[in-house]
Design a protein around this motif. Sequence first.
Motif, mmCIF file in Angstrom:
data_model
loop_
_atom_site.group_PDB
_atom_site.id
_atom_site.type_symbol
_atom_site.label_atom_id
_atom_site.label_comp_id
_atom_site.label_asym_id
_atom_site.label_seq_id
_atom_site.Cartn_x
_atom_site.Cartn_y
_atom_site.Cartn_z
ATOM 1 N N VAL A 142 -8.427 -1.362 1.814
ATOM 2 C CA VAL A 142 -7.452 -0.689 0.901
ATOM 3 C C VAL A 142 -7.533 -1.197 -0.577
ATOM 4 O O VAL A 142 -7.523 -2.447 -0.716
ATOM 5 C CB VAL A 142 -5.964 -1.092 1.370
ATOM 6 N N LEU A 143 -7.265 -0.271 -1.332
ATOM 7 C CA LEU A 143 -7.738 -0.434 -2.777
ATOM 8 C C LEU A 143 -6.186 -0.808 -3.483
ATOM 9 O O LEU A 143 -5.475 0.152 -3.464
ATOM 10 C CB LEU A 143 -8.456 0.542 -3.745
ATOM 11 N N GLY A 144 -5.776 -1.978 -3.683
ATOM 12 C CA GLY A 144 -4.447 -2.089 -4.005
ATOM 13 C C GLY A 144 -3.887 -3.155 -5.031
ATOM 14 O O GLY A 144 -4.925 -3.585 -5.829
ATOM 15 N N THR A 145 -2.872 -3.251 -5.080
ATOM 16 C CA THR A 145 -2.297 -4.243 -6.039
ATOM 17 C C THR A 145 -1.552 -5.471 -5.517
ATOM 18 O O THR A 145 -1.043 -5.428 -4.280
ATOM 19 C CB THR A 145 -1.195 -3.344 -6.740
ATOM 20 N N SER A 146 -1.790 -6.555 -5.952
ATOM 21 C CA SER A 146 -1.155 -7.838 -5.351
ATOM 22 C C SER A 146 0.341 -7.972 -5.811
ATOM 23 O O SER A 146 0.759 -7.542 -7.047
ATOM 24 C CB SER A 146 -1.962 -8.943 -6.090
ATOM 25 N N SER A 176 0.848 -1.292 0.073
ATOM 26 C CA SER A 176 0.087 0.074 0.000
ATOM 27 C C SER A 176 0.796 1.342 -0.003
ATOM 28 O O SER A 176 0.561 2.229 -0.729
ATOM 29 C CB SER A 176 -0.885 0.046 1.131
ATOM 30 N N ALA A 177 1.889 1.169 0.826
ATOM 31 C CA ALA A 177 2.878 2.577 0.856
ATOM 32 C C ALA A 177 3.720 2.677 -0.435
ATOM 33 O O ALA A 177 3.601 3.652 -0.944
ATOM 34 C CB ALA A 177 3.967 2.167 2.095
ATOM 35 N N LEU A 178 4.147 1.622 -0.985
ATOM 36 C CA LEU A 178 4.956 1.559 -2.395
ATOM 37 C C LEU A 178 3.905 1.804 -3.504
ATOM 38 O O LEU A 178 4.286 2.844 -4.267
ATOM 39 C CB LEU A 178 5.467 0.125 -2.736
ATOM 40 N N LYS A 179 2.622 1.626 -3.404
ATOM 41 C CA LYS A 179 1.736 2.079 -4.684
ATOM 42 C C LYS A 179 1.098 3.191 -4.399
ATOM 43 O O LYS A 179 0.337 3.544 -5.174
ATOM 44 C CB LYS A 179 0.985 0.895 -4.868
ATOM 45 N N LYS A 180 1.274 3.994 -3.206
ATOM 46 C CA LYS A 180 0.241 4.991 -2.721
ATOM 47 C C LYS A 180 -1.247 4.591 -3.070
ATOM 48 O O LYS A 180 -1.882 5.435 -3.535
ATOM 49 C CB LYS A 180 0.872 6.154 -3.531
ATOM 50 N N GLN A 181 -1.322 3.584 -2.202
ATOM 51 C CA GLN A 181 -2.879 3.062 -2.427
ATOM 52 C C GLN A 181 -4.043 3.863 -1.630
ATOM 53 O O GLN A 181 -3.425 4.592 -0.625
ATOM 54 C CB GLN A 181 -2.961 1.643 -2.291
ATOM 55 N N ARG A 182 -4.937 3.705 -2.163
ATOM 56 C CA ARG A 182 -6.057 4.553 -1.343
ATOM 57 C C ARG A 182 -6.962 3.524 -0.414
ATOM 58 O O ARG A 182 -6.913 2.334 -0.673
ATOM 59 C CB ARG A 182 -7.163 5.223 -2.308
#
Length: 81
Positions: A44-48, A27-33
């Motif tokens: 958290v809306l994110g990336t796997s 989440s921190a790396l991708k600046k997720q919301r």
Amino acid sequence: MLGEIARQVDWYGQKLDSEDWKHVFTSALKKQRAVPGIDGGFCVLGTSTSDMTVEEMGELMELMEAFGATHNVEFSDAAFA
């Protein structure tokens, strides 16, 4: 690295497991919301991590290493293997 962070860091009064920490760092790396969850809390809306490139995984490991340094995490050599 995640396991060692999970063992050594209390996060706002909670012990998180390795999977929880993986979400925190991606989440921190991708600046997720984050958005409010259906039943309270947040989602958290994110990336796997399985969708990340080798470069992104390297950045993720650098982020974990920097976090560990500021939170007195002692990484074993195996964490970087």
